[in-house]
Design a protein around this motif. Structure first.
Motif, PDB file in Angstrom:
ATOM      1  N   ASP A  42       0.975  -1.172   0.068  1.00 46.93           N
ATOM      2  CA  ASP A  42       0.109  -0.173   0.028  1.00 46.93           C
ATOM      3  C   ASP A  42       0.994   1.278   0.104  1.00 46.93           C
ATOM      4  OD1 ASP A  42      -2.020   1.768   0.355  1.00 46.93           O
ATOM      5  OD2 ASP A  42      -2.114   1.511   2.471  1.00 46.93           O
ATOM      6  N   SER A  43       0.488   2.283  -0.980  1.00 47.21           N
ATOM      7  CA  SER A  43       1.493   3.206  -1.027  1.00 47.21           C
ATOM      8  C   SER A  43       0.838   4.562  -0.271  1.00 47.21           C
ATOM      9  CB  SER A  43       1.824   3.699  -2.502  1.00 47.21           C
ATOM     10  OG  SER A  43       0.802   4.324  -3.047  1.00 47.21           O
ATOM     11  N   ASP A  44      -0.351   4.621  -0.133  1.00 47.87           N
ATOM     12  CA  ASP A  44      -0.948   5.646   0.307  1.00 47.87           C
ATOM     13  C   ASP A  44      -1.907   5.864   1.967  1.00 47.87           C
ATOM     14  OD1 ASP A  44      -3.141   4.266  -0.413  1.00 47.87           O
ATOM     15  OD2 ASP A  44      -3.923   5.787  -1.819  1.00 47.87           O
ATOM     16  N   ASP A  46      -4.130   3.913   3.016  1.00 48.09           N
ATOM     17  CA  ASP A  46      -5.598   3.422   3.238  1.00 48.09           C
ATOM     18  C   ASP A  46      -5.712   1.947   3.639  1.00 48.09           C
ATOM     19  OD1 ASP A  46      -5.222   2.349   0.601  1.00 48.09           O
ATOM     20  OD2 ASP A  46      -6.873   3.200  -0.510  1.00 48.09           O
ATOM     21  N   GLY A  49      -3.711  -2.437  -0.954  1.00 45.15           N
ATOM     22  CA  GLY A  49      -2.519  -2.413  -1.912  1.00 45.15           C
ATOM     23  C   GLY A  49      -2.780  -1.552  -3.131  1.00 45.15           C
ATOM     24  N   ASP A  50      -1.922  -1.085  -3.913  1.00 44.37           N
ATOM     25  CA  ASP A  50      -2.381  -0.289  -5.160  1.00 44.37           C
ATOM     26  C   ASP A  50      -0.984  -0.433  -6.043  1.00 44.37           C
ATOM     27  OD1 ASP A  50      -0.297   1.534  -3.915  1.00 44.37           O
ATOM     28  OD2 ASP A  50      -2.190   2.005  -2.624  1.00 44.37           O
ATOM     29  N   LEU A  95      -9.317   2.927  -6.664  1.00 46.57           N
ATOM     30  CA  LEU A  95      -8.747   2.378  -5.476  1.00 46.57           C
ATOM     31  C   LEU A  95      -7.103   1.923  -5.890  1.00 46.57           C
ATOM     32  CD1 LEU A  95      -9.700   1.159  -2.697  1.00 46.57           C
ATOM     33  CD2 LEU A  95     -10.136  -1.085  -4.012  1.00 46.57           C
TER      34      LEU A  95
HETATM   35 CA   LIG Z   1      -3.887   2.083  -1.287  1.00 46.50          CA
END
Ligand SMILES: [Ca+2]
Ligand SMILES: *[C@@H]1O[C@H](CO)[C@@H](O)[C@H](O)[C@H]1NC(C)=O
Ligand SMILES: *[C@@H]1O[C@H](CO)[C@@H](O)[C@H](O)[C@H]1NC(C)=O
Ligand SMILES: *[C@@H]1O[C@H](CO)[C@@H](O)[C@H](O)[C@H]1NC(C)=O
Ligand SMILES: *[C@@H]1O[C@H](CO)[C@@H](O)[C@H](O)[C@H]1NC(C)=O
Ligand SMILES: CC(=O)N[C@H]1CO[C@H](CO)[C@@H](O)[C@@H]1O
Ligand SMILES: [Ca+2]
Length: 580
Positions: A42-44, A46, A49-50, A95
């Motif tokens: 996950d980079s942000d 939330d 994962g993205d 997302l």
């Molecule tokens: Ca994310």
């Protein structure tokens, strides 16, 4: 047994020796890795994962010797089925990020020489897809994009056209008020099936492939292809009932009928041949490395083989080999392992490449299915067999299923049903966040919560720690990748056999090179073998080149081929001290 062995050798000679390594297409001995993007990185913050997360850890894939990664869907979707219900085939779901994020991921992957494979879900779209909305409104261009039928009227009452049942329970036909017709959905009612008999639909899907090829993908993994075609309607536009199976009392249950008209229709492999031709044409026009198709079909092995191609047309390079997933269990013995592996060699058409899969996002993890004592065993087996290996993210560090309470369960396959038995239906346990380090939330996210819970064992099982433990799952995986680069593994013959009911052996040999023997002790006994009794033409002396934490030997130790001892659950790779 002898004829089986001979056929294996012939096949491998055919596809192995023909080309020297340098001229071989990149994918033929590649190690593939499936990323489940929701759970990888996950980079942000939330907790999901993205794509930017994936981009940030691509060097890790390089570290573990991965040539190509296929990512489960990240396209625009109402997420009725976690992205397997796509509303726009050419847009990234917010997302997971944006199209620019996707482009950055591809650019970074190219820099690292890692191929990116897109999950292509051609079965159906979401009912929120613009195409479906227009089809329902009888827009002339789109009206036959899906499979529509007015149903039948019995005693003045309208009923579905026939007895077809959805995989997710209940009639496969859903009444649409707007169009005043039923549409077919082999899965959820929010997932209407495309009409692949319509050439316009075929071209629309072909254009989806071209769109992503233009954006730099190296191939596609095709989801659930065996559902693509249904039987053709008769001259009245009707579809026949499927025969009752006798396996279930409940006409709403998927098992109630035998699916002779809704899966594995003869046309389906030809759809894949058509897609392969698009990939070839694209390469002819734009150059670059060979683009590939990985095909998911849970069909009898004779049908799976058709996806490789026929005499005149190529199909997918990698029709997934699910033999080990479907047919091996905790108690399977070495004869059973060897039978499952050799079955593929026996059926595979000449000149094609084998592939090996042991897990994915829909199955329980290897350590939970076969026992944690067999995690290294399966990694060693997959990476020392000839052809392509396909690893589901987390198997290389030995992640296992995580128990998840009913309240925390999110998989629709479990949630759409009653609580009773949800643990058996839920796919969440194998989808928990990847364990990067011993930091909070296993280094998966900087946020406070995660979409599924983190495994309780993450402080022990994580990339950062395992890098520093000599015989960790991770380091064994990395050692295997180094071995795989050797000529014997790249080009050599393979002979797979049970030495007795507890131990499986794989011999890899290549003229002028060292011979390698993989020995896998599946059970908890101490075993001793004279390898000359099992494999012809072996040198007298071998050396340990790969050991596990079950071993009492060390790497570099020598052993006579006439007496090799295996500790309980020990798996090793031996190398002949002389070239053959
Ligand atoms: Ca994310
Ligand atoms: C998908 O999204 C793109 C970009 O937003 C848009 O141009 C295109 O029309 C959409 N396609 C469909 C079928 O909705
Ligand atoms: C192989 O498939 C192609 C493409 O679908 C088809 O045109 C051809 O007739 C098939 N060949 C054989 C021998 O079945
Ligand atoms: C090992 O096999 C490769 C591939 O066939 C060959 O090029 C090489 O010469 C062999 N090694 C030796 C030492 O003969
Ligand atoms: C046995 O090994 C020798 C070299 O050690 C080699 O010349 C011969 O071809 C091999 N025979 C078989 C049947 O593999
Ligand atoms: C094997 C299989 O069923 N794959 C997918 C096909 O599509 C359905 C519906 O979207 C998914 O749930 C499956 O995972
Ligand atoms: Ca279909």
């Amino acid at each position: 047994m002898v004829s089986r062995l001979v056929s294996v050798l012939i096949l491998l000679v055919f596809c192995g020796h023909e080309l020297a390594s340098a001229e071989k297409p990149w994918w033929q001995t590649a190690s593939f890795y499936q990323i489940y993007p929701r759970s990888f990185k996950d980079s942000d913050g939330d907790g999901v994962g993205d794509l930017n997360g994936v981009t940030s850890v691509l060097p890790y894939l390089k570290e573990i010797g991965i040539a190509a990664t296929w990512l489960s869907p990240f396209l625009e979707s109402p997420m009725a089925d976690f992205g397997y219900d796509i509303s726009n085939f050419t847009a990234v779901d917010p997302l997971f990020g944006t199209m620019e994020d996707f482009d950055r991921m591809v650019a970074k992957a190219k820099e690292l020489d890692i191929k990116i494979i897109l999950d292509f879900v051609p079965n159906h779209s979401s009912d929120e897809c613009d195409w479906f909305i227009r089809s329902a409104a009888r827009d002339p261009v789109y009206k036959d994009y899906y499979i529509w039928h007015p149903g039948k009227v019995v005693n003045g009452e309208r009923q579905p056209p026939n007895n077809w049942v959805s995989v997710f329970y209940g009639s496969a036909w859903e009444w649409h008020e707007g169009r005043q017709e039923y549409y077919l959905h082999q899965f959820d009612k929010k997932q209407p099936d495309f009409n692949f008999r319509n050439p316009v639909v075929r071209e629309a899907m072909n254009n989806v492939l071209r769109f992503w090829l233009d954006r730099g993908v190296d191939g596609f993994r095709i989801d659930a292809i065996y559902h693509a075609f249904e039987i053709e309607a008769d001259e009245n536009g009707d579809y026949p009932d499927e025969p009752v199976s006798g396996w279930s009392e409940d006409p709403q249950d998927y098992g109630y009928v035998r699916h002779i008209y809704t899966v594995d229709q003869w046309e389906t492999p030809h759809l894949v041949y058509e897609w392969r031709q698009i990939l070839k044409d694209y390469q002819a026009e734009h150059g670059g490395d060979e683009r590939i198709l990985m095909v998911e079909t849970w069909s009898p092995i004779e049908i799976v083989m058709q996806y490789y191609g026929n005499e005149t047309a190529d199909g997918g390079q990698i029709p997934f080999n699910f033999q080990m997933i479907s047919n091996l269990g905790y108690d399977s013995d070495a004869y059973h392992y060897s039978e499952m592996i050799n079955l593929w060699f026996e059926h595979m058409p000449a000149g094609r490449t084998p592939n090996w899969v042991i897990g994915n996002h829909d199955k329980n993890r290897v350590g939970s299915r076969f026992g944690t004592e067999r995690i290294d065993l399966f990694n060693i087996l997959l990476l020392t067999l000839p052809g392509c290996s396909i690893t589901y993210n987390g198997e290389e560090i030995g992640m296992t299923d995580v128990w998840i309470s009913w309240e925390e369960t999110v998989d629709p396959q479990a949630c759409n049903n009653e609580q009773d038995g949800y643990e058996w239906r839920s796919r969440d346990p194998a989808r928990t966040p990847f364990q990067w380090s011993d930091a909070a939330n296993a280094g998966f996210t900087t946020g406070r919560s995660t979409w599924l819970p983190i495994s309780a064992d993450y402080k022990r099982l994580n990339v950062k720690r395992e890098r520093g433990v000599a015989l960790s799952h991770l380091n064994i995986f990395k050692e295997l990748q180094k071995l795989r680069q050797l000529a014997t593994f790249q080009d050599g013959d393979a002979e797979v056999k049970a030495l007795n009911k507890n131990v499986l052996g794989v011999k890899r040999s290549l003229r002028g090179n060292h011979t390698y023997i993989t020995l896998l002790n599946i059970f908890g006994n101490i075993e001793n073998f004279n390898l000359h009794e099992h494999f012809a033409n072996l040198s007298a002396e071998f050396e340990y080149v790969l050991i596990t934490d079950r071993s009492i030997k060390h790497k570099g130790d020598k052993v006579s081929a006439s007496s090799v001892t295996l500790m309980p659950h020990e798996s090793v790779v031996l190398k002949s001290t002389k070239r053959q």
